[in-house]
Design a protein around this motif. Sequence first.
Motif, PDB file in Angstrom:
ATOM      1  N   LEU A   2       0.893  -1.167   0.185  1.00  0.00           N
ATOM      2  CA  LEU A   2      -0.027  -0.173  -0.119  1.00  0.00           C
ATOM      3  C   LEU A   2       1.046   1.276   0.053  1.00  0.00           C
ATOM      4  O   LEU A   2       1.672   1.272   0.984  1.00  0.00           O
ATOM      5  N   TYR A   3       0.608   2.032  -0.867  1.00  0.00           N
ATOM      6  CA  TYR A   3       1.503   3.475  -0.977  1.00  0.00           C
ATOM      7  C   TYR A   3       0.571   4.437  -0.669  1.00  0.00           C
ATOM      8  O   TYR A   3      -0.440   4.803  -1.033  1.00  0.00           O
ATOM      9  N   THR A   4       1.304   5.415   0.212  1.00  0.00           N
ATOM     10  CA  THR A   4       0.365   6.329   0.810  1.00  0.00           C
ATOM     11  C   THR A   4       0.735   7.564   0.094  1.00  0.00           C
ATOM     12  O   THR A   4       2.007   7.903  -0.188  1.00  0.00           O
ATOM     13  N   CYS A   5       0.021   8.344  -0.508  1.00  0.00           N
ATOM     14  CA  CYS A   5       0.202   9.355  -1.151  1.00  0.00           C
ATOM     15  C   CYS A   5      -1.014  10.262  -1.211  1.00  0.00           C
ATOM     16  O   CYS A   5      -2.109   9.922  -0.888  1.00  0.00           O
ATOM     17  N   THR A   6      -0.798  11.816  -1.358  1.00  0.00           N
ATOM     18  CA  THR A   6      -1.985  12.489  -1.161  1.00  0.00           C
ATOM     19  C   THR A   6      -1.813  13.343  -2.168  1.00  0.00           C
ATOM     20  O   THR A   6      -0.607  13.709  -2.911  1.00  0.00           O
ATOM     21  N   LEU A  38       3.692  15.555  -1.259  1.00  0.00           N
ATOM     22  CA  LEU A  38       4.615  14.194  -0.903  1.00  0.00           C
ATOM     23  C   LEU A  38       4.542  14.009   0.476  1.00  0.00           C
ATOM     24  O   LEU A  38       4.266  14.881   1.479  1.00  0.00           O
ATOM     25  N   ASP A  39       4.751  12.778   0.974  1.00  0.00           N
ATOM     26  CA  ASP A  39       4.830  12.126   2.329  1.00  0.00           C
ATOM     27  C   ASP A  39       6.043  11.767   2.596  1.00  0.00           C
ATOM     28  O   ASP A  39       6.545  10.482   2.504  1.00  0.00           O
ATOM     29  N   PRO A  40       6.969  12.447   3.292  1.00  0.00           N
ATOM     30  CA  PRO A  40       8.348  11.949   3.456  1.00  0.00           C
ATOM     31  C   PRO A  40       8.306  10.985   4.523  1.00  0.00           C
ATOM     32  O   PRO A  40       9.484  10.304   4.467  1.00  0.00           O
ATOM     33  N   ALA A  41       7.500  10.691   5.195  1.00  0.00           N
ATOM     34  CA  ALA A  41       7.503   9.621   6.266  1.00  0.00           C
ATOM     35  C   ALA A  41       7.118   8.405   5.599  1.00  0.00           C
ATOM     36  O   ALA A  41       7.019   7.123   6.332  1.00  0.00           O
ATOM     37  N   SER A  42       6.516   8.179   4.438  1.00  0.00           N
ATOM     38  CA  SER A  42       5.901   7.087   3.735  1.00  0.00           C
ATOM     39  C   SER A  42       6.924   6.004   3.210  1.00  0.00           C
ATOM     40  O   SER A  42       6.836   4.954   3.447  1.00  0.00           O
ATOM     41  N   GLY A  43       8.287   6.383   3.260  1.00  0.00           N
ATOM     42  CA  GLY A  43       9.375   5.391   2.898  1.00  0.00           C
ATOM     43  C   GLY A  43       9.203   5.117   1.412  1.00  0.00           C
ATOM     44  O   GLY A  43      10.037   4.487   0.971  1.00  0.00           O
ATOM     45  N   THR A  46      10.377   9.705  -3.675  1.00  0.00           N
ATOM     46  CA  THR A  46       9.698  10.715  -4.207  1.00  0.00           C
ATOM     47  C   THR A  46       9.007  10.522  -5.701  1.00  0.00           C
ATOM     48  O   THR A  46       8.016  10.859  -5.976  1.00  0.00           O
ATOM     49  N   PHE A  47       9.870  10.009  -6.574  1.00  0.00           N
ATOM     50  CA  PHE A  47       9.498   9.791  -7.913  1.00  0.00           C
ATOM     51  C   PHE A  47       8.309   9.027  -8.071  1.00  0.00           C
ATOM     52  O   PHE A  47       7.430   9.261  -8.641  1.00  0.00           O
ATOM     53  N   LEU A  48       8.422   7.756  -7.199  1.00  0.00           N
ATOM     54  CA  LEU A  48       7.253   6.889  -7.230  1.00  0.00           C
ATOM     55  C   LEU A  48       5.992   7.617  -6.497  1.00  0.00           C
ATOM     56  O   LEU A  48       4.848   7.271  -6.999  1.00  0.00           O
ATOM     57  N   GLN A  49       6.096   8.566  -5.492  1.00  0.00           N
ATOM     58  CA  GLN A  49       4.853   8.945  -5.077  1.00  0.00           C
ATOM     59  C   GLN A  49       4.305   9.880  -6.109  1.00  0.00           C
ATOM     60  O   GLN A  49       3.076   9.839  -6.297  1.00  0.00           O
ATOM     61  N   LEU A  50       5.027  10.625  -7.042  1.00  0.00           N
ATOM     62  CA  LEU A  50       4.558  11.373  -8.339  1.00  0.00           C
ATOM     63  C   LEU A  50       3.616  10.478  -9.209  1.00  0.00           C
ATOM     64  O   LEU A  50       2.666  10.681  -9.610  1.00  0.00           O
ATOM     65  N   VAL A  51       4.287   9.271  -9.438  1.00  0.00           N
ATOM     66  CA  VAL A  51       3.709   8.418 -10.443  1.00  0.00           C
ATOM     67  C   VAL A  51       2.534   7.794  -9.794  1.00  0.00           C
ATOM     68  O   VAL A  51       1.527   7.624 -10.659  1.00  0.00           O
ATOM     69  N   HIS A  52       2.523   7.275  -8.610  1.00  0.00           N
ATOM     70  CA  HIS A  52       1.270   6.994  -8.141  1.00  0.00           C
ATOM     71  C   HIS A  52       0.235   7.866  -7.938  1.00  0.00           C
ATOM     72  O   HIS A  52      -0.853   7.385  -8.236  1.00  0.00           O
ATOM     73  N   GLN A  53       0.455   9.138  -7.560  1.00  0.00           N
ATOM     74  CA  GLN A  53      -0.419  10.098  -7.808  1.00  0.00           C
ATOM     75  C   GLN A  53      -1.330  10.300  -9.111  1.00  0.00           C
ATOM     76  O   GLN A  53      -2.387  10.339  -9.041  1.00  0.00           O
TER      77      GLN A  53
END
Length: 176
Positions: A2-6, A38-43, A46-53
């Motif tokens: 599960l990826y956390t992103c907002t 970005l959620d810096p605490a998610s582990g 960063t690039f994957l957080q953008l992709v997932h969003q």
Amino acid sequence: MLYTCTMAIGQRDSGPIDSSTSSLGAEHKPASPIDFRLDPASGVPTFLQLVHQVEHALRLGYLKPGDQLPKVRDVVASLAINPNTVSKAYRELENKGLIVGRPGQGTFILATLNPVVLPELTALRRSLHGWLAKADTAGLDESGIVALFASELRNFYERHNRSSGSTTSGESEDVA
């Protein structure tokens, strides 16, 4: 996993999300319908957080073919990250066939993912909101809710795959 992103999604026909973020006052263009967070605490890198969003916004129908993504320089300015990180995310999305860069114009949504049908999405959101309220009342904080949800999601797909005879792990890059 599960990826956390907002993300913040703008209204499609209501103009810019925030005109104060425009880097050039003389060059007034409509803002992108997505505002990355970005959620810096998610582990999660960063690039994957953008992709997932972007993938989540496509799946939920917030982004559609023809929508423009924010320019690399605008994402860099708003998130204070390296331009190579944004470029890597956009390259990943381009390799997946979801976006296309047009020199001098920007980066645009080319394709979509299988979106959830709106009536189903509304009912699911309502049900999920009720579940979240119960979890909050039970004393779970955000991390506890995420852990519980991730665990149950994993268990659900493991049971589902065993009952359907599938040999895959049940983990998918499209799982939100």
